[in-house]
Design a protein around this motif. Structure first.
Motif, PDB file in Angstrom:
ATOM      1  N   ARG A 195       0.609   2.922   2.138  1.00  0.00           N
ATOM      2  CA  ARG A 195       1.634   3.186   3.144  1.00  0.00           C
ATOM      3  C   ARG A 195       0.955   3.258   4.513  1.00  0.00           C
ATOM      4  NH1 ARG A 195       3.361   7.850   1.441  1.00  0.00           N
ATOM      5  NH2 ARG A 195       4.953   6.967   0.067  1.00  0.00           N
ATOM      6  N   SER A 215       3.344   4.547  -4.610  1.00  0.00           N
ATOM      7  CA  SER A 215       4.795   4.706  -4.627  1.00  0.00           C
ATOM      8  C   SER A 215       5.346   4.844  -3.215  1.00  0.00           C
ATOM      9  CB  SER A 215       5.188   5.943  -5.439  1.00  0.00           C
ATOM     10  OG  SER A 215       6.558   6.242  -5.309  1.00  0.00           O
ATOM     11  N   ARG A 216       6.606   4.461  -3.060  1.00  0.00           N
ATOM     12  CA  ARG A 216       7.314   4.686  -1.799  1.00  0.00           C
ATOM     13  C   ARG A 216       7.689   6.149  -1.624  1.00  0.00           C
ATOM     14  NH1 ARG A 216       8.556   0.382  -4.443  1.00  0.00           N
ATOM     15  NH2 ARG A 216       8.954  -1.654  -3.503  1.00  0.00           N
ATOM     16  N   GLN A 262       2.402  -7.893   1.709  1.00  0.00           N
ATOM     17  CA  GLN A 262       3.624  -7.754   2.488  1.00  0.00           C
ATOM     18  C   GLN A 262       3.834  -6.302   2.922  1.00  0.00           C
ATOM     19  OE1 GLN A 262       7.018  -9.370   0.417  1.00  0.00           O
ATOM     20  NE2 GLN A 262       5.910 -11.185  -0.280  1.00  0.00           N
ATOM     21  N   HIS A 282       6.843  -3.662   3.863  1.00  0.00           N
ATOM     22  CA  HIS A 282       8.289  -3.454   3.742  1.00  0.00           C
ATOM     23  C   HIS A 282       8.684  -2.158   4.432  1.00  0.00           C
ATOM     24  CE1 HIS A 282       9.320  -6.258   0.125  1.00  0.00           C
ATOM     25  NE2 HIS A 282       8.543  -6.839   0.999  1.00  0.00           N
ATOM     26  N   ARG A 337       5.688  -7.042  -8.323  1.00  0.00           N
ATOM     27  CA  ARG A 337       5.044  -6.518  -7.132  1.00  0.00           C
ATOM     28  C   ARG A 337       4.591  -5.087  -7.401  1.00  0.00           C
ATOM     29  NH1 ARG A 337      10.585  -5.697  -3.498  1.00  0.00           N
ATOM     30  NH2 ARG A 337      11.222  -3.729  -4.484  1.00  0.00           N
ATOM     31  N   ARG A 338       3.805  -4.532  -6.463  1.00  0.00           N
ATOM     32  CA  ARG A 338       3.296  -3.172  -6.638  1.00  0.00           C
ATOM     33  C   ARG A 338       2.979  -2.568  -5.280  1.00  0.00           C
ATOM     34  NH1 ARG A 338      -2.086  -1.346  -7.539  1.00  0.00           N
ATOM     35  NH2 ARG A 338      -2.148   0.717  -8.476  1.00  0.00           N
ATOM     36  N   VAL A 339       3.354  -1.308  -5.098  1.00  0.00           N
ATOM     37  CA  VAL A 339       2.984  -0.582  -3.879  1.00  0.00           C
ATOM     38  C   VAL A 339       1.514  -0.215  -3.969  1.00  0.00           C
ATOM     39  CG1 VAL A 339       3.345   1.513  -2.512  1.00  0.00           C
ATOM     40  CG2 VAL A 339       5.302   0.358  -3.569  1.00  0.00           C
ATOM     41  N   CYS A 377       2.304  -8.720  -3.962  1.00  0.00           N
ATOM     42  CA  CYS A 377       3.365  -9.446  -4.666  1.00  0.00           C
ATOM     43  C   CYS A 377       2.804 -10.699  -5.337  1.00  0.00           C
ATOM     44  CB  CYS A 377       4.468  -9.841  -3.692  1.00  0.00           C
ATOM     45  SG  CYS A 377       5.136  -8.467  -2.725  1.00  0.00           S
ATOM     46  N   ASP A 417      10.023  -2.839  -9.396  1.00  0.00           N
ATOM     47  CA  ASP A 417       8.785  -3.499  -8.975  1.00  0.00           C
ATOM     48  C   ASP A 417       8.209  -4.366 -10.093  1.00  0.00           C
ATOM     49  OD1 ASP A 417       8.913  -2.531  -6.425  1.00  0.00           O
ATOM     50  OD2 ASP A 417       7.413  -0.949  -6.700  1.00  0.00           O
ATOM     51  N   GLU A 472      12.031   2.736  -9.210  1.00  0.00           N
ATOM     52  CA  GLU A 472      11.020   1.983  -8.472  1.00  0.00           C
ATOM     53  C   GLU A 472      10.107   1.232  -9.428  1.00  0.00           C
ATOM     54  OE1 GLU A 472       7.768   3.032  -5.042  1.00  0.00           O
ATOM     55  OE2 GLU A 472       7.888   4.378  -6.767  1.00  0.00           O
ATOM     56  N   LEU A 492       2.788  -3.838   0.071  1.00  0.00           N
ATOM     57  CA  LEU A 492       3.035  -4.361  -1.268  1.00  0.00           C
ATOM     58  C   LEU A 492       2.115  -5.528  -1.581  1.00  0.00           C
ATOM     59  CD1 LEU A 492       6.943  -4.513  -1.372  1.00  0.00           C
ATOM     60  CD2 LEU A 492       5.504  -2.827  -2.484  1.00  0.00           C
TER      61      LEU A 492
END
Length: 206
Positions: free
Chosen positions: A174, A40-41, A108, A110, A169-171, A8, A164, A160, A6
């Motif tokens: 991964r 995206s998650r 970050q 997560h 924040r933003r993805v 942030c 966010d 999501e 992420l």
């Protein structure tokens, strides 16, 4: 383990600058080893590359801890944001304890709190309960996401995006699963695999 990366924005950054930088900063495909670029998650697709925009005249630190590949990710984000982000190394303890200056961004990682889609976005429960202030649409969608079918991707993606945005924040990627082997076999997003499948794939020695 489905660990997402992420970007942030700190509370001391104006909403306009935070939105612009969060939109512009992204990882090119295959830019950093061990990281899948995605937005995206819940899906592996990368967000569309936004049209070029004038970077803010201000420069903000991008805090990251000294674990690979954080430095490489921070460098890519700085370039994609037109230099508006300045990679800044910080002690891991300060990052975990949120002991950061308000006027900056942070990188970050997560991890899900528990398996399933809900584990990827537990903030939805906090918002749905009213413990975290949010607009009515975000609260309603968070409630539907938390109480609904956790296998349904559509409300997950919508929730999501709203959460966010609310949390600034933003993805951006991964972490890829890592396992050393001379043989190739599929790994689940959690990193868990069945050794029986591995033996079946690779064969056994007599």
């Amino acid at each position: 383990m489905n660990v997402v990366v992420l970007l942030c924005a700190g509370p001391g950054i104006s909403a306009a600058h935070a939105q612009l930088i969060l939109r512009q900063a992204m990882l090119p495909r295959e830019a950093v080893k061990g990281v899948l670029s995605c937005g995206s998650r819940f899906r592996d697709l990368q967000d569309e590359i936004p049209p070029a925009a004038e970077a803010p005249s201000a420069r903000y630190p991008l805090y990251y801890s000294d674990f690979p590949p954080n430095a490489a990710i921070a460098d890519c984000l700085s370039r994609s944001a037109g230099g508006a982000l300045v990679p800044t190394l910080i002690a891991y303890e300060n990052l975990v304890d949120a002991a950061l200056p308000n006027k900056g961004f942070s990188l970050q990682l997560h991890a899900p709190s528990f398996p399933g889609r809900r584990g990827q976005l537990v903030e939805a429960a906090v918002i749905a309960s009213g413990r975290l202030p949010a607009d009515p649409e975000t609260r309603e969608l968070s409630h539907r996401f938390w109480q609904g079918d956790s296998d349904d991707a559509v409300p997950a993606l919508e929730t999501e995006a709203l959460i966010d945005t609310l949390l600034r924040r933003r993805v951006i990627g991964r972490m890829r699963s890592r396992f050393r082997s001379h043989h190739a076999f599929d790994l689940a997003p959690t990193g868990i695999f069945d050794f029986a499948d591995a033996i079946h794939t690779t064969g056994t020695r007599s």
